[in-house]
Write an enzyme that holds these catalytic residues in place. Structure first.
Site, PDB file in Angstrom:
ATOM      1  N   HIS A 224      29.597  35.440  42.595  1.00  0.00           N
ATOM      2  CA  HIS A 224      29.821  34.651  41.380  1.00  0.00           C
ATOM      3  C   HIS A 224      29.130  33.290  41.382  1.00  0.00           C
ATOM      4  O   HIS A 224      28.834  32.763  40.319  1.00  0.00           O
ATOM      5  CB  HIS A 224      31.326  34.477  41.125  1.00  0.00           C
ATOM      6  CG  HIS A 224      31.947  35.699  40.503  1.00  0.00           C
ATOM      7  ND1 HIS A 224      31.972  36.918  41.149  1.00  0.00           N
ATOM      8  CD2 HIS A 224      32.538  35.893  39.290  1.00  0.00           C
ATOM      9  CE1 HIS A 224      32.569  37.804  40.369  1.00  0.00           C
ATOM     10  NE2 HIS A 224      32.918  37.207  39.234  1.00  0.00           N
TER      11      HIS A 224
ATOM     12  N   HIS B 236      27.116  32.702  38.140  1.00  0.00           N
ATOM     13  CA  HIS B 236      27.313  31.594  37.200  1.00  0.00           C
ATOM     14  C   HIS B 236      25.995  30.850  36.958  1.00  0.00           C
ATOM     15  O   HIS B 236      25.712  30.420  35.842  1.00  0.00           O
ATOM     16  CB  HIS B 236      28.395  30.636  37.700  1.00  0.00           C
ATOM     17  CG  HIS B 236      29.768  31.255  37.630  1.00  0.00           C
ATOM     18  ND1 HIS B 236      30.826  30.820  38.380  1.00  0.00           N
ATOM     19  CD2 HIS B 236      30.234  32.299  36.899  1.00  0.00           C
ATOM     20  CE1 HIS B 236      31.896  31.572  38.118  1.00  0.00           C
ATOM     21  NE2 HIS B 236      31.551  32.473  37.217  1.00  0.00           N
TER      22      HIS B 236
ATOM     23  N   ASN C 146      35.308  35.742  44.554  1.00  0.00           N
ATOM     24  CA  ASN C 146      34.141  35.152  43.876  1.00  0.00           C
ATOM     25  C   ASN C 146      32.832  35.684  44.452  1.00  0.00           C
ATOM     26  O   ASN C 146      31.763  35.125  44.179  1.00  0.00           O
ATOM     27  CB  ASN C 146      34.172  33.622  43.999  1.00  0.00           C
ATOM     28  CG  ASN C 146      35.380  33.045  43.282  1.00  0.00           C
ATOM     29  OD1 ASN C 146      35.802  33.559  42.252  1.00  0.00           O
ATOM     30  ND2 ASN C 146      35.947  31.981  43.832  1.00  0.00           N
TER      31      ASN C 146
ATOM     32  N   LYS D 213      44.398  33.689  36.113  1.00  0.00           N
ATOM     33  CA  LYS D 213      43.453  32.630  35.726  1.00  0.00           C
ATOM     34  C   LYS D 213      43.321  32.643  34.213  1.00  0.00           C
ATOM     35  O   LYS D 213      43.000  33.680  33.627  1.00  0.00           O
ATOM     36  CB  LYS D 213      42.084  32.865  36.364  1.00  0.00           C
ATOM     37  CG  LYS D 213      42.030  32.462  37.821  1.00  0.00           C
ATOM     38  CD  LYS D 213      40.609  32.533  38.364  1.00  0.00           C
ATOM     39  CE  LYS D 213      40.566  32.087  39.813  1.00  0.00           C
ATOM     40  NZ  LYS D 213      39.239  32.276  40.421  1.00  0.00           N
TER      41      LYS D 213
ATOM     42  N   ARG E  70      55.294  23.933  26.355  1.00  0.00           N
ATOM     43  CA  ARG E  70      55.271  23.834  27.831  1.00  0.00           C
ATOM     44  C   ARG E  70      55.355  25.211  28.509  1.00  0.00           C
ATOM     45  O   ARG E  70      55.733  25.321  29.670  1.00  0.00           O
ATOM     46  CB  ARG E  70      56.389  22.929  28.359  1.00  0.00           C
ATOM     47  CG  ARG E  70      56.244  21.494  27.912  1.00  0.00           C
ATOM     48  CD  ARG E  70      56.898  20.558  28.906  1.00  0.00           C
ATOM     49  NE  ARG E  70      56.631  19.176  28.557  1.00  0.00           N
ATOM     50  CZ  ARG E  70      57.501  18.414  27.915  1.00  0.00           C
ATOM     51  NH1 ARG E  70      58.676  18.885  27.568  1.00  0.00           N
ATOM     52  NH2 ARG E  70      57.182  17.170  27.641  1.00  0.00           N
TER      53      ARG E  70
ATOM     54  N   GLU F 191      44.069  29.971  44.963  1.00  0.00           N
ATOM     55  CA  GLU F 191      42.703  29.951  45.493  1.00  0.00           C
ATOM     56  C   GLU F 191      42.436  28.807  46.462  1.00  0.00           C
ATOM     57  O   GLU F 191      41.531  27.998  46.277  1.00  0.00           O
ATOM     58  CB  GLU F 191      41.683  29.911  44.329  1.00  0.00           C
ATOM     59  CG  GLU F 191      40.308  30.416  44.759  1.00  0.00           C
ATOM     60  CD  GLU F 191      39.332  30.584  43.613  1.00  0.00           C
ATOM     61  OE1 GLU F 191      39.626  31.368  42.699  1.00  0.00           O
ATOM     62  OE2 GLU F 191      38.280  29.928  43.655  1.00  0.00           O
TER      63      GLU F 191
ATOM     64  N   ARG G 190      41.592  33.933  48.285  1.00  0.00           N
ATOM     65  CA  ARG G 190      41.236  34.325  46.910  1.00  0.00           C
ATOM     66  C   ARG G 190      39.767  34.025  46.600  1.00  0.00           C
ATOM     67  O   ARG G 190      39.164  34.647  45.735  1.00  0.00           O
ATOM     68  CB  ARG G 190      42.167  33.638  45.897  1.00  0.00           C
ATOM     69  CG  ARG G 190      41.907  34.127  44.487  1.00  0.00           C
ATOM     70  CD  ARG G 190      42.987  33.749  43.502  1.00  0.00           C
ATOM     71  NE  ARG G 190      42.639  34.278  42.194  1.00  0.00           N
ATOM     72  CZ  ARG G 190      43.459  34.317  41.156  1.00  0.00           C
ATOM     73  NH1 ARG G 190      44.685  33.843  41.271  1.00  0.00           N
ATOM     74  NH2 ARG G 190      43.060  34.809  39.996  1.00  0.00           N
TER      75      ARG G 190
ATOM     76  N   HIS H  55      28.256  39.258  31.833  1.00  0.00           N
ATOM     77  CA  HIS H  55      28.837  38.701  33.064  1.00  0.00           C
ATOM     78  C   HIS H  55      28.711  39.669  34.256  1.00  0.00           C
ATOM     79  O   HIS H  55      28.240  39.283  35.331  1.00  0.00           O
ATOM     80  CB  HIS H  55      30.307  38.333  32.828  1.00  0.00           C
ATOM     81  CG  HIS H  55      30.971  37.801  34.063  1.00  0.00           C
ATOM     82  ND1 HIS H  55      30.581  36.624  34.673  1.00  0.00           N
ATOM     83  CD2 HIS H  55      31.980  38.315  34.843  1.00  0.00           C
ATOM     84  CE1 HIS H  55      31.332  36.418  35.753  1.00  0.00           C
ATOM     85  NE2 HIS H  55      32.180  37.430  35.873  1.00  0.00           N
TER      86      HIS H  55
ATOM     87  N   GLU I 156      32.407  44.466  38.749  1.00  0.00           N
ATOM     88  CA  GLU I 156      33.626  43.868  39.331  1.00  0.00           C
ATOM     89  C   GLU I 156      34.418  44.921  40.120  1.00  0.00           C
ATOM     90  O   GLU I 156      35.088  44.600  41.096  1.00  0.00           O
ATOM     91  CB  GLU I 156      34.507  43.246  38.234  1.00  0.00           C
ATOM     92  CG  GLU I 156      33.872  42.060  37.500  1.00  0.00           C
ATOM     93  CD  GLU I 156      33.931  40.730  38.265  1.00  0.00           C
ATOM     94  OE1 GLU I 156      34.334  40.706  39.437  1.00  0.00           O
ATOM     95  OE2 GLU I 156      33.538  39.703  37.661  1.00  0.00           O
TER      96      GLU I 156
ATOM     97  N   LYS J 159      43.328  43.350  44.270  1.00  0.00           N
ATOM     98  CA  LYS J 159      43.376  42.010  43.676  1.00  0.00           C
ATOM     99  C   LYS J 159      44.793  41.458  43.698  1.00  0.00           C
ATOM    100  O   LYS J 159      45.009  40.286  44.018  1.00  0.00           O
ATOM    101  CB  LYS J 159      42.816  42.032  42.245  1.00  0.00           C
ATOM    102  CG  LYS J 159      42.877  40.632  41.638  1.00  0.00           C
ATOM    103  CD  LYS J 159      41.818  40.279  40.684  1.00  0.00           C
ATOM    104  CE  LYS J 159      41.931  38.795  40.358  1.00  0.00           C
ATOM    105  NZ  LYS J 159      41.165  38.380  39.208  1.00  0.00           N
TER     106      LYS J 159
HETATM  107  N1  GLY Z   1      37.916  36.381  39.122  1.00  0.00           N
HETATM  108  C1  GLY Z   1      38.305  35.963  40.411  1.00  0.00           C
HETATM  109  C2  GLY Z   1      39.743  35.584  40.515  1.00  0.00           C
HETATM  110  O1  GLY Z   1      40.534  35.912  39.646  1.00  0.00           O
HETATM  111  O2  GLY Z   1      40.104  34.938  41.449  1.00  0.00           O
END
Ligand code: GLY
Length: 364
Positions: A254, A258, A251, A139, A117, A243, A247, A273, A181, A233
């Protein structure tokens, strides 16, 4: 060495150390009673340095070397990490220290988040892309049923240890991919006034005949940029960890990226990427102009800037093909509307919800 924190409701959830040296990582691991390393097979030499640094501490419990590819970014690999922890008797006090790029940190962070957990974890990102993006913000996750990062959680590493020396041995294509990035971050927020300098330094590196030497020569400038990008960031994540709003700006490019990566997989085209993000930002700039959000000329400015840094700027797939793939994007909201990130100008982006059809019509 600079320290930035992710702080939510006055509580520090995570620390980012920029300008660090690999040999100093061990001292940050000393307070943990059990340390397990999960390392991409391409960077085991860094794991060895950390292991040596822990030699007299008595808390190092073992290293698992993994294959960190998109194909292996699966629950199977996460379960292998959990099995490794279990077989070595890891308790809930375990610290999982991931060494590698974003795929490694995403999987090790996810495994640590679900093991008993949740145990502790921290990262030593070894690519530029992971130093400025993937290894900051919590993330974690894996791909599922050919959809990227479909399973995962947001949970913060105790710390991210960013070492400029690792960039000097990175394959140049990976370095350039990571610059997308970095530039993205300053297109979103250029309060540090570093976008122009970043383009200059990166184009100088790209023009150099010995790229590794040029990266080394520009170490201080790169550390300054990485530090500033990490601060941007960390600030965004501190304000919107899960997000729900701001946040989403991270993106930028992105949604298109994607879709480009999806098509690349289907058609067996090799696109990294960051390369897809660069192409995606150009499309986002075009959409911004067409939607009346940005002044004319933004697309060509961004295109030129990315190009001189060595990034590809044209999607090899037409807008209609990308539109079909975009409908699969996990960020698609009910009603088929997508949160597009549009660029007003360098350092200023805004969200705009549109259907894929609306975006496609504007881009054609
Ligand atoms: N890669 C975008 C974020 O971490 O929100």
């Amino acid at each position: 060495m600079a320290e930035t924190t992710i702080t939510v409701d006055g509580k520090v959830l995570s620390r980012v150390y920029a300008g660090a040296s690999v040999k100093d990582a061990a001292q940050y691991l000393l307070p943990y009673p059990e340390v397990f390393i999960v390392c991409d097979r391409h960077v085991v030499s860094y794991a060895k340095i950390v292991e040596d640094g822990l030699a007299h501490a008595g808390n190092f419990k073992g290293t698992l070397v993994i294959e960190a590819t998109e194909e292996k970014k699966t629950m199977d690999t996460v379960l292998k990490i959990c099995a490794f922890l279990l077989s070595r008797g890891a308790s809930r006090k375990a610290m999982v220290f991931a060494i590698g790029g974003g795929i490694t940190t995403d999987m090790a962070g996810f495994a640590a988040s679900i093991y008993k957990r949740g145990c502790r974890f921290a990262y030593l990102p070894t690519t530029l892309l992971s130093q400025v993006d993937a290894a900051i913000g919590g993330k974690t996750g894996v791909n599922y049923e050919s959809l990227k990062n479909m399973l995962g959680v947001i949970r913060q590493p105790d710390f991210t240890f960013e070492c400029p020396e690792v960039l000097e041995t990175l394959p140049y294509r990976d370095f350039v991919s990571g610059t997308a990035e970095l530039l993205k971050t300053f297109i979103i927020d250029d309060s540090a006034n570093l976008y122009g300098k970043t383009v200059n330094v990166l184009s100088q590196i790209n023009n150099a005949s010995d790229k590794a030497a040029a990266i080394k020569e520009n170490r201080d400038a790169l550390v300054q940029m990485i530090e500033a990008a990490a601060a941007v960031k960390a600030g965004v994540v501190s304000r919107d960890q899960f997000e729900c709003g701001e946040r989403r700006k991270l993106n930028l490019g992105h949604t298109f990226a994607h879709a480009i990566e999806h098509e690349a997989r289907v058609k067996n085209v090799d696109i990294a990427h960051g390369e897809a993000v660069a192409m995606g930002m150009v499309l986002a700039a075009r959409l911004s102009e067409k939607a009346g959000m940005a002044e004319l000329g933004l697309e060509s400015l961004i295109k030129e800037n990315l190009k001189v840094c060595g990034l590809p700027v044209e999607s090899p797939f037409p807008v209609e093909t990308l539109a079909a793939a975009m409908k699969l994007d996990k960020k698609a909201e009910t009603g088929g509307r997508i949160h597009f990130v549009l660029i007003a100008k360098i350092g200023d982006v805004e969200m705009k919800d549109m259907t894929v059809e609306e975006a496609e019509a504007l881009l054609k």
